[in-house]
Design an enzyme around this catalytic site. Structure first.
Site, short mmCIF file in Angstrom:
data_model
loop_
_atom_site.label_atom_id
_atom_site.label_comp_id
_atom_site.label_asym_id
_atom_site.label_seq_id
_atom_site.Cartn_x
_atom_site.Cartn_y
_atom_site.Cartn_z
N GLY A 17 39.28 38.60 28.87
CA GLY A 17 39.49 37.29 29.41
C GLY A 17 38.27 36.68 30.41
N LYS A 18 38.62 35.71 31.26
CA LYS A 18 37.64 35.32 31.23
C LYS A 18 36.46 35.72 31.64
CE LYS A 18 37.20 30.81 34.63
NZ LYS A 18 37.27 30.30 36.26
N GLN A 19 36.32 36.25 32.51
CA GLN A 19 35.22 37.18 32.98
C GLN A 19 34.48 38.16 31.62
OE1 GLN A 19 33.39 36.76 35.56
NE2 GLN A 19 34.61 35.60 36.55
N THR A 96 35.55 47.26 38.68
CA THR A 96 36.19 47.29 39.22
C THR A 96 36.17 47.75 40.54
OG1 THR A 96 37.80 47.42 37.17
CG2 THR A 96 38.53 46.42 39.60
N GLU A 97 36.65 46.76 41.73
CA GLU A 97 37.23 47.62 43.04
C GLU A 97 38.60 47.45 43.75
OE1 GLU A 97 35.56 44.84 45.94
OE2 GLU A 97 35.40 42.99 44.66
N GLU A 211 22.42 51.37 52.76
CA GLU A 211 23.49 50.48 53.33
C GLU A 211 24.14 51.66 54.79
OE1 GLU A 211 26.74 48.46 51.66
OE2 GLU A 211 26.22 47.20 49.91
N HIS A 248 30.90 46.88 52.48
CA HIS A 248 31.44 47.91 51.50
C HIS A 248 32.54 49.00 52.30
CE1 HIS A 248 27.96 46.34 48.75
NE2 HIS A 248 29.39 45.76 48.48
#
Length: 305
Positions: A17-19, A96-97, A211, A248
């Site tokens: 893939g591109k990324q 991945t998110e 955070e 997040h």
């Protein structure tokens, strides 16, 4: 196995893939030992000089690896992660998110059964300046990352990059960057990362970027209390309203649990020096803990006059 090393053999899932292509090229240029990639539709091909396999399990038989990194969309993340775990990956970096919660639970269960260390989901990755990086952090950029004695832990990739940049500009390099990820259910916690850096002989001091939300910083504070290495911390979300998600998925505060005040109090009671802004981190490391960075014993914030 949390800190990535130059001897680690890396498999890239979604390499074509591109990324996947862009970041694999950067990882290789940086010295990361990438051995192969995965894309079932292009199995048998060579991509950017690396063999492509139909699965991680197939790759393990012909190009053995210990680390896998996922450039995989959310709908396919579960299958890719389970494939890596079943193949025998010791470390799985999940960039991945927005992976469905049920899928994340299945991934963690499989990882526990196969003794695979998960970093992420929704992590920016891992960097060991001068050795290797895995993920989407600019580990190839010497203006941001350079070898040194400061270990950096961050949920956020962007905040982690800013901290590394400020440290480098101040003449302080990093021993390792550990991006633990911003999702609610992550495989490696702030405390896990802190323990790894405490054991790491190259790390002289630690910068912890936390955070609001959850209790990871409070748990890390319990461990920091017994550390000889000094720790500087910054907690993002100081002005966030209670009960509202900010940034997040894990950054939500209920009552006082997970609040800025709770985290700061716990860290300061453990002897951690907490700064108000990221720009103060380098100065805190230099002025309060310069001795530790040089390999000496530094005074704690409470005793340093």
């Amino acid at each position: 196995m949390i800190i990535v090393r130059k001897e680690h053999r890396v498999l890239v899932q979604g390499i074509t893939g591109k990324q996947g292509t862009f970041w694999t090229e950067k990882m290789v240029a940086c010295g990361t030992r990438v051995v192969a990639g995965v894309n079932p539709k292009r199995a048998g091909e060579t991509h950017i000089g690396l063999p492509v396999f139909a699965s991680a399990q197939e790759a393990m038989g012909q190009a053995p690896f210990d680390t896998a990194v996922m450039f995989i969309p959310p709908s396919m993340a579960k299958d890719a992660a389970l494939d890596a775990c079943r193949a025998g990956a010791k470390l799985l970096v999940i960039l991945t998110e927005h992976i469905p919660a049920r899928d994340v639970m299945a991934i963690h269960a499989a990882a526990a059964a196969k003794e695979t260390r998960i970093v992420g989901p929704n992590t920016a990755g891992l960097v060991t300046p001068g050795e290797a990086f895995v993920g989407i952090m600019p580990g190839h950029n010497p203006n941001i990352f350079k070898p040194g004695g400061i270990g950096v832990i961050s949920r956020s990739g962007s905040l982690g990059t800013l901290v590394a940049l400020n440290l480098t500009r101040a003449g302080l390099g990093q021993s390792a960057f550990i991006g633990i990820g911003g999702d609610p259910m992550i495989g490696t916690t702030t405390r896990d990362a802190l323990e790894a850096l405490d054991r790491d002989p190259a790390t002289r001091a630690v910068v912890l970027v936390g955070e609001i939300g959850g209790s990871m910083e409070e748990s890390a504070a319990e461990y920091a209390r017994g550390m000889q290495k000094p720790v500087v911390a910054f907690i993002a979300g100081r002005a966030s309203p209670p009960g509202k998600k900010m940034g997040h998925a894990g950054a939500i505060v209920t009552d006082s649990s997970g609040s800025y005040a709770s985290k700061r109090s716990a860290l300061e009671k453990a002897g951690v020096w907490v700064v108000d802004t990221p720009s103060e981190i380098s100065g805190a490391v230099q002025s309060r803990f310069a001795g530790a960075v040089r390999g000496k014993t530094a005074a704690s914030p409470e005793t340093d006059g």
